[in-house]
Design a protein around this motif. Structure first.
Motif, mmCIF file in Angstrom:
data_model
loop_
_atom_site.group_PDB
_atom_site.id
_atom_site.type_symbol
_atom_site.label_atom_id
_atom_site.label_comp_id
_atom_site.label_asym_id
_atom_site.label_seq_id
_atom_site.Cartn_x
_atom_site.Cartn_y
_atom_site.Cartn_z
ATOM 1 N N LEU A 1 0.726 -1.227 0.025
ATOM 2 C CA LEU A 1 -0.027 0.135 0.007
ATOM 3 C C LEU A 1 0.732 1.135 0.225
ATOM 4 C CD1 LEU A 1 -2.824 1.389 0.219
ATOM 5 C CD2 LEU A 1 -2.510 1.256 2.845
ATOM 6 N N ASP A 2 0.719 1.987 -0.869
ATOM 7 C CA ASP A 2 1.547 3.290 -1.195
ATOM 8 C C ASP A 2 0.526 4.545 -0.935
ATOM 9 O OD1 ASP A 2 3.214 1.918 -3.693
ATOM 10 O OD2 ASP A 2 4.200 2.514 -1.997
ATOM 11 N N LEU A 3 0.581 5.134 0.422
ATOM 12 C CA LEU A 3 -0.083 6.263 1.063
ATOM 13 C C LEU A 3 0.441 7.434 0.976
ATOM 14 C CD1 LEU A 3 -2.823 6.957 2.014
ATOM 15 C CD2 LEU A 3 -1.938 6.097 4.322
ATOM 16 N N ASP A 4 0.359 8.375 0.097
ATOM 17 C CA ASP A 4 1.014 9.804 0.244
ATOM 18 C C ASP A 4 2.549 9.692 0.738
ATOM 19 O OD1 ASP A 4 0.809 12.419 0.101
ATOM 20 O OD2 ASP A 4 0.396 12.530 2.272
ATOM 21 N N GLY A 5 3.139 8.886 0.097
ATOM 22 C CA GLY A 5 4.778 8.679 0.152
ATOM 23 C C GLY A 5 5.039 7.628 1.367
ATOM 24 N N LEU A 6 4.297 7.194 1.992
ATOM 25 C CA LEU A 6 4.269 6.185 3.050
ATOM 26 C C LEU A 6 4.199 4.658 2.442
ATOM 27 C CD1 LEU A 6 4.892 5.048 5.828
ATOM 28 C CD2 LEU A 6 2.577 5.434 6.458
ATOM 29 N N THR A 7 5.030 3.952 2.219
ATOM 30 C CA THR A 7 4.937 2.559 1.665
ATOM 31 C C THR A 7 4.860 1.624 2.774
ATOM 32 O OG1 THR A 7 6.097 3.193 -0.318
ATOM 33 C CG2 THR A 7 6.047 0.982 0.118
ATOM 34 N N LEU A 8 3.575 0.578 2.619
ATOM 35 C CA LEU A 8 3.538 -0.311 3.684
ATOM 36 C C LEU A 8 3.577 -1.783 3.039
ATOM 37 C CD1 LEU A 8 0.205 1.179 5.068
ATOM 38 C CD2 LEU A 8 2.486 1.377 5.977
ATOM 39 N N LEU A 9 4.560 -2.623 3.243
ATOM 40 C CA LEU A 9 4.736 -3.710 2.588
ATOM 41 C C LEU A 9 4.327 -4.917 3.640
ATOM 42 C CD1 LEU A 9 7.952 -2.988 0.861
ATOM 43 C CD2 LEU A 9 5.957 -3.367 -0.204
ATOM 44 N N ALA A 10 3.536 -5.809 3.134
ATOM 45 C CA ALA A 10 3.439 -7.386 4.143
ATOM 46 C C ALA A 10 4.649 -8.063 3.707
ATOM 47 C CB ALA A 10 1.981 -7.808 3.815
ATOM 48 N N ARG A 11 5.427 -8.594 4.480
ATOM 49 C CA ARG A 11 6.419 -9.596 4.206
ATOM 50 C C ARG A 11 6.534 -10.722 5.084
ATOM 51 N NH1 ARG A 11 11.757 -5.760 3.546
ATOM 52 N NH2 ARG A 11 12.557 -7.595 4.047
ATOM 53 N N PRO A 12 6.967 -11.878 5.058
ATOM 54 C CA PRO A 12 7.136 -12.980 5.972
ATOM 55 C C PRO A 12 7.512 -12.544 7.315
ATOM 56 C CG PRO A 12 7.931 -13.508 3.810
ATOM 57 C CD PRO A 12 7.808 -12.069 3.734
ATOM 58 N N GLU A 13 8.383 -11.656 7.437
ATOM 59 C CA GLU A 13 8.758 -11.084 8.663
ATOM 60 C C GLU A 13 8.013 -10.118 9.412
ATOM 61 O OE1 GLU A 13 10.697 -9.795 5.791
ATOM 62 O OE2 GLU A 13 11.678 -11.831 5.694
ATOM 63 N N GLU B 1 11.212 10.294 1.821
ATOM 64 C CA GLU B 1 11.328 11.732 1.591
ATOM 65 C C GLU B 1 10.711 12.659 2.606
ATOM 66 O OE1 GLU B 1 10.010 13.259 -2.161
ATOM 67 O OE2 GLU B 1 11.087 11.488 -3.188
ATOM 68 N N ARG B 2 9.472 12.489 3.094
ATOM 69 C CA ARG B 2 9.016 13.182 4.210
ATOM 70 C C ARG B 2 8.022 12.354 5.138
ATOM 71 N NH1 ARG B 2 3.698 15.233 2.563
ATOM 72 N NH2 ARG B 2 3.009 14.223 0.853
ATOM 73 N N ALA B 3 8.834 11.601 5.770
ATOM 74 C CA ALA B 3 7.996 10.495 6.610
ATOM 75 C C ALA B 3 7.072 11.257 7.667
ATOM 76 C CB ALA B 3 9.040 9.742 7.454
ATOM 77 N N ASP B 4 6.003 10.843 7.604
ATOM 78 C CA ASP B 4 5.067 11.456 8.654
ATOM 79 C C ASP B 4 5.053 10.529 10.043
ATOM 80 O OD1 ASP B 4 2.722 11.829 10.232
ATOM 81 O OD2 ASP B 4 1.681 12.621 8.344
ATOM 82 N N LEU B 5 5.878 10.922 11.019
ATOM 83 C CA LEU B 5 5.946 9.942 12.030
ATOM 84 C C LEU B 5 4.838 9.601 12.763
ATOM 85 C CD1 LEU B 5 9.476 11.592 13.040
ATOM 86 C CD2 LEU B 5 9.108 9.651 11.624
ATOM 87 N N CYS C 1 16.729 13.004 9.511
ATOM 88 C CA CYS C 1 16.522 14.457 8.703
ATOM 89 C C CYS C 1 17.703 14.592 8.141
ATOM 90 C CB CYS C 1 16.105 15.519 9.770
ATOM 91 S SG CYS C 1 14.897 15.243 11.051
ATOM 92 N N THR C 2 17.642 14.600 6.521
ATOM 93 C CA THR C 2 18.686 15.154 5.640
ATOM 94 C C THR C 2 18.583 16.090 4.653
ATOM 95 O OG1 THR C 2 17.942 13.581 4.193
ATOM 96 C CG2 THR C 2 19.249 12.510 5.923
ATOM 97 N N GLY C 3 19.174 16.364 3.908
ATOM 98 C CA GLY C 3 19.201 17.568 2.876
ATOM 99 C C GLY C 3 19.471 16.996 1.830
ATOM 100 N N SER C 4 19.478 18.054 0.439
ATOM 101 C CA SER C 4 19.696 17.538 -0.682
ATOM 102 C C SER C 4 21.157 17.912 -0.952
ATOM 103 C CB SER C 4 18.935 18.047 -1.966
ATOM 104 O OG SER C 4 18.851 19.400 -1.706
#
Length: 173
Positions: free
Chosen positions: A74-86, A94-98, A123-126
């Motif tokens: 599921l890709d939601l506004d930059g946040l990627t959610l992946l179901a994995r065996p673990e 890019e702009r994590a919504d913590l 937090c990083t920069g270009s």
């Protein structure tokens, strides 16, 4: 200069639990609240925080969902959610919504009686700059979300008497 908040965390759970949580998240962002009615107290509200757009964009929330029902991503506004065996992997480079990440993790902890989960963010920069870097930690339990950034940690460390003495004597490492 572009600034980024990057975060990645693996929430340990079974693949079946991760898949089920993705489906619940899809229902929440598609405003299908009737699918959330039988969940434990507090979980629907946590999942509905996925609707909140950190940029304040008035765009329809479900238009940002880039995966259909029944998939393991599921890709939601930059946040990627992946179901994995673990378990469930949450990633935003890019702009994590913590707050969104913590809400989803807290929902998982409540749903599946998981242990607390902690993760770091950067937090990083270009390009290099004196004020472009930092980060912190987020620790999520069923009852609370604790967050501390590195600038707060450094300020606290500088105030500690033993560290202050060591700095004055030139022996701190």
């Amino acid at each position: 200069m572009d600034y980024y908040i990057q975060a990645s965390v693996q929430v340990p759970m079974s693949r079946a639990q991760a898949d089920a949580l993705l489906e619940l998240a899809r229902h929440a962002v598609c405003a299908e609240t009737e699918k959330l009615l039988d969940l434990p107290v507090g979980v629907p509200g946590l999942l509905q925080r996925l609707l909140v757009d950190s940029a304040g964009d008035e765009e329809e929330p479900y238009s940002r969902v880039e995966a259909g029902f029944g998939t393991s991503r599921l890709d939601l506004d930059g946040l990627t959610l992946l179901a994995r065996p673990e378990g469930l992997w949450l990633l935003d480079s890019e702009r994590a919504d913590l707050d969104k990440m913590a809400a989803l993790i807290q929902a998982a902890i409540l749903l599946y009686d998981l242990p607390p989960v902690g993760f770091e963010y950067a937090c990083t920069g270009s390009r290099p700059a004196a004020d472009a870097y930092g980060g912190g930690v987020v620790f999520v339990t069923k009852d609370a979300v604790l967050r501390q950034d590195t600038s707060e940690m450094l300020a606290r460390m500088r105030k500690r008497p033993t560290l202050k003495r060591a700095l004055e004597q030139g022996s701190a490492t």
